[in-house]
Design a protein around this motif. Structure first.
Motif, PDB file in Angstrom:
ATOM      1  N   ARG A 207       0.831  -1.200   0.000  1.00 36.72           N
ATOM      2  CA  ARG A 207       0.000   0.000   0.000  1.00 36.72           C
ATOM      3  C   ARG A 207       0.871   1.257   0.000  1.00 36.72           C
ATOM      4  N   TRP A 208       1.972   1.208   0.717  1.00 41.23           N
ATOM      5  CA  TRP A 208       2.912   2.335   0.755  1.00 41.23           C
ATOM      6  C   TRP A 208       3.436   2.613  -0.653  1.00 41.23           C
ATOM      7  N   ALA A 209       3.833   1.564  -1.342  1.00 41.55           N
ATOM      8  CA  ALA A 209       4.330   1.731  -2.712  1.00 41.55           C
ATOM      9  C   ALA A 209       3.216   2.200  -3.642  1.00 41.55           C
ATOM     10  N   ASP A 210       1.990   1.710  -3.434  1.00 42.62           N
ATOM     11  CA  ASP A 210       0.848   2.177  -4.237  1.00 42.62           C
ATOM     12  C   ASP A 210       0.657   3.682  -4.072  1.00 42.62           C
ATOM     13  N   GLU A 211       0.713   4.148  -2.818  1.00 45.78           N
ATOM     14  CA  GLU A 211       0.499   5.573  -2.562  1.00 45.78           C
ATOM     15  C   GLU A 211       1.619   6.417  -3.158  1.00 45.78           C
ATOM     16  N   ASN A 212       2.852   5.910  -3.126  1.00 42.62           N
ATOM     17  CA  ASN A 212       3.952   6.635  -3.765  1.00 42.62           C
ATOM     18  C   ASN A 212       3.716   6.757  -5.268  1.00 42.62           C
ATOM     19  N   ALA A 213       3.240   5.672  -5.872  1.00 47.27           N
ATOM     20  CA  ALA A 213       2.950   5.712  -7.301  1.00 47.27           C
ATOM     21  C   ALA A 213       1.801   6.678  -7.594  1.00 47.27           C
TER      22      ALA A 213
END
Length: 314
Positions: A207-213
């Motif tokens: 989810r952290w990587a999703d939000e960064n994207a």
């Protein structure tokens, strides 16, 4: 030993109940930190508690008590912990030590293999494209790490979606998500009751990587579609190119923890407004971890007093 020694064990039993709510209601970066810290601290505190209880059993054995200049007779009548509890704690402690040691050894070997693989993938911008029809993309930790994408995945996505995928994978590397996952799993290895926290960390790093994207692209809906599209493309395709346990990808981890980051939950989160930090949740988690730490320190102090007492009786 008094009640303090049992507090970390009780908190480790109850903590998994809050793993999923925390991962779904709190901003992913903060949730990852809180869950990882909880797994490590509660794993350490509960293991220390088992060790303290086990010591109370050992000092009741005359030969061992003699080595420490303690009175086994006094220990049998002074310590409030029952011998059966001390023996059970010793057995659990032995199992925890073996499991944690094996997990640490496997993890070190895995990360070393990942670093070797990354070093063998020469690239100027950190991106490695594999000539493979199977759709896949993942981040491989190393010094530096690599983003590995198959031609099958590139052919599945359009240019905007490719940029989103690369932003997701690079977020895994820049934020060292593999370290969070490894530390949370180490805590769970020491205390299997904490496994839900380790599973939740695997989800929150995705989810952290999703939000960064989403931040990089400025289009949450487009990121949600990309995550879903990548997952559908790889749903029935076996992937053999990853280093097991070291690689993190846009479709989540594959293997025993695959259920930790179900794509529908991630897509739904991206289609909703970004989550807040929820200071109350962070404060409650900090209070629980503080209580576990203080209880462990108090239990260690109780043992110190007990050893001093049985030593004085000698």
């Amino acid at each position: 030993m008094h009640i303090a020694v049992y507090v970390p064990l009780l908190l480790a039993l109850l903590a998994p109940l809050g793993a999923r709510p925390l991962s779904e209601r709190c901003e992913p970066r903060l949730a990852t930190w809180l869950l990882t810290a909880s797994s490590l601290i509660l794993g350490a505190a509960s293991t220390i508690s088992l060790g303290l209880l086990a010591v109370t059993g050992l000092i009741r054995i005359p030969l061992l008590a003699h080595l420490g200049h303690w009175s086994a007779f006094s220990a049998q009548h002074t310590d409030p912990a029952q011998l059966s509890i001390a023996l059970a704690a010793g057995l659990l402690l032995g199992g925890a030590a073996i499991t944690a040691g094996r997990m640490l050894w496997r993890r070190v070997r895995t990360l070393a293999a990942a670093a070797m693989d990354a070093a063998c993938m020469p690239t100027h911008d950190g991106l490695v494209v594999m000539n493979d029809a199977a759709p896949d993309a993942y981040a491989l930790p190393g010094l530096p790490g690599r983003v590995v994408v198959s031609t099958g995945m590139l052919n599945t996505l359009d240019q905007t979606e490719r940029d989103i995928l690369l932003a997701h994978e690079r977020a895994h590397l820049s934020a060292h998500h593999y370290a969070f996952v490894a530390l949370a799993q180490f805590g769970a290895a020491a205390n299997p009751l904490l496994r839900p926290l380790a599973i939740a960390v695997t989800y929150t790093t995705e989810r952290w990587a999703d939000e960064n994207a989403a931040t990089a692209s400025g289009d949450r809906m487009r990121v949600a579609r990309t995550v879903g599209k990548a997952a559908l493309a790889t749903h029935s395709t076996p992937v053999r190119t990853r280093v097991a346990g070291a690689a993190l990808g846009i479709i989540g981890r594959r293997g025993p923890l695959a259920s930790a980051g179900p794509v529908p939950r991630r897509v739904a989160a991206l289609m909703a407004p970004p989550l807040g930090r929820h200071p109350a949740i962070a404060a409650a988690t900090a209070a629980i971890l503080t209580a576990a730490t203080l209880a462990t320190a108090e239990a260690a102090h109780d043992l110190h007093i007990l050893l001093h007492t049985v030593g004085a009786w000698r």
